[in-house]
Write an enzyme that holds these catalytic residues in place. Structure first.
Site, PDB file in Angstrom:
ATOM      1  N   ASP A  46      24.055  40.925  26.629  1.00  0.00           N
ATOM      2  CA  ASP A  46      23.747  42.175  25.946  1.00  0.00           C
ATOM      3  C   ASP A  46      22.843  41.904  24.745  1.00  0.00           C
ATOM      4  O   ASP A  46      22.856  40.799  24.184  1.00  0.00           O
ATOM      5  CB  ASP A  46      25.026  42.851  25.458  1.00  0.00           C
ATOM      6  N   TYR A  74      32.973  31.832  25.864  1.00  0.00           N
ATOM      7  CA  TYR A  74      32.438  32.728  24.841  1.00  0.00           C
ATOM      8  C   TYR A  74      33.211  32.557  23.539  1.00  0.00           C
ATOM      9  O   TYR A  74      34.423  32.306  23.544  1.00  0.00           O
ATOM     10  CB  TYR A  74      32.568  34.194  25.262  1.00  0.00           C
ATOM     11  N   ARG A 199      33.985  42.473  26.357  1.00  0.00           N
ATOM     12  CA  ARG A 199      34.172  43.797  25.738  1.00  0.00           C
ATOM     13  C   ARG A 199      35.419  44.482  26.277  1.00  0.00           C
ATOM     14  O   ARG A 199      36.135  45.162  25.543  1.00  0.00           O
ATOM     15  CB  ARG A 199      32.953  44.679  26.023  1.00  0.00           C
TER      16      ARG A 199
END
Length: 319
Positions: A46, A74, A199
């Protein structure tokens, strides 16, 4: 005699993407720097996110299909207490928890919520995602005001560690030691399978705690065997020097199967290696990289009964 034309660049380029630009922007910069149109990437990030982006250049773009499914790591920051319509900081706020609900968010409750989101889980992707619904991207439909319902998918979260808890930097009234009335920020590290939405983890953890949540920072530090520490931060005209050979990358990911010059020629001509299937026992996967005596990638091979056959071939001068 006419001058020889320099061979078109080919290989894999590791990029440390900065925030604020799209993965497509990175590809466009690489095309200009390397003076070639044939560049693709193995999994988007993103605009808000930073970190490792893998580019395939020239004929090596054919390898990308073998890289997109690799597991990833991540580093992220989850903000508890506020929900957004995109499940990240780029979206509009849709709900905010009151002080009493946030004050009830203990470390033990966070740990229980994280544990429930670790392992093999069923996850509904974020509405603002690149998943196609009826041929259109979910984020395009959502931004057009359409109702978007995405199906749950099974993903694997191998690690979901909370490494820090702190009040956010947004203004608010303190309701306890180190707890702000408005929000709580959690710094986390996540190892996960391809297709996992960080997310969505933030959203689901916030929902489980009854306060809502979204992502405020995301950095991809690893894809399979590749680390962001080995990536370049800027794409310069000499970026070709940073290209990794298709043979080396394929061997790192799929394992190497050495073949003779005659076998390399046969594979490139579409012939099978008769009776060679037992040789797969010495490789990392069922689809290893066939490497010729000169260290060049012949292609990716797979079992065909007792034989080995090509699943993907590389041109002899592009490997």
């Amino acid at each position: 005699m006419p001058e020889k034309t320099a061979p078109a660049p080919s290989g894999i380029l590791l990029i440390d993407k900065p925030g604020g630009i799209t993965s497509h922007d990175v590809v466009a910069r690489a095309r200009r720097a390397l003076d070639t149109r044939k560049i693709g990437h193995a999994g988007t990030l993103d605009p808000m996110a930073t970190g490792l982006l893998i580019l395939g250049v020239g004929p090596a773009t054919r390898l990308l299909t073998y890289l997109v499914g690799l597991d990833k790591t991540y580093e992220a920051t989850i903000r508890l207490g506020v929900s957004t319509d995109s499940d990240d900081a780029d979206g509009a706020e849709t709900a905010r928890a009151d002080a009493s609900a946030l004050a009830a968010v203990t470390d033990a409750r966070i740990a229980a919520g994280v544990e429930a989101l670790t392992g093999q889980i069923s996850q509904v992707p974020s509405t603002v995602s690149a998943i196609k619904v009826g041929g259109k991207r979910a984020y395009d439909l959502a931004r057009a005001g359409a109702e978007v319902e995405l199906k749950a998918r099974t993903v694997t979260v191998g690690r979901f560690d909370v490494v820090a808890r702190r009040p956010s930097t947004s203004s608010g009234t303190e309701v306890g030691p180190g707890i702000e009335a408005g929000t709580i920020d959690l710094d986390v590290v996540v190892d996960c399978s391809s297709g996992t939405y960080i997310r969505a983890l933030a959203r689901d953890l916030g929902a489980a705690l009854g306060v809502g949540g979204h992502l405020t920072a995301l950095r991809r530090t690893r894809i399979g065997p590749f680390e962001v520490a080995d990536a370049v931060t800027e794409i310069q005209p000499d970026a070709a020097h940073h290209l990794r050979s298709a043979a080396a990358v394929a061997a790192d990911v799929l394992g190497a199967l050495p073949v003779t010059a005659d076998e390399a020629r046969d594979l490139r001509h579409g012939k099978r290696l008769v009776g060679a299937a037992p040789r797969l026992g010495a490789t990392a996967t069922a689809t290893p990289a066939a490497i010729d005596p000169d260290g060049r990638l012949v292609g990716i091979v797979e079992r065909g009964g007792d034989d080995l056959k090509s699943a993907m071939n590389m041109a002899e001068d592009a490997s």
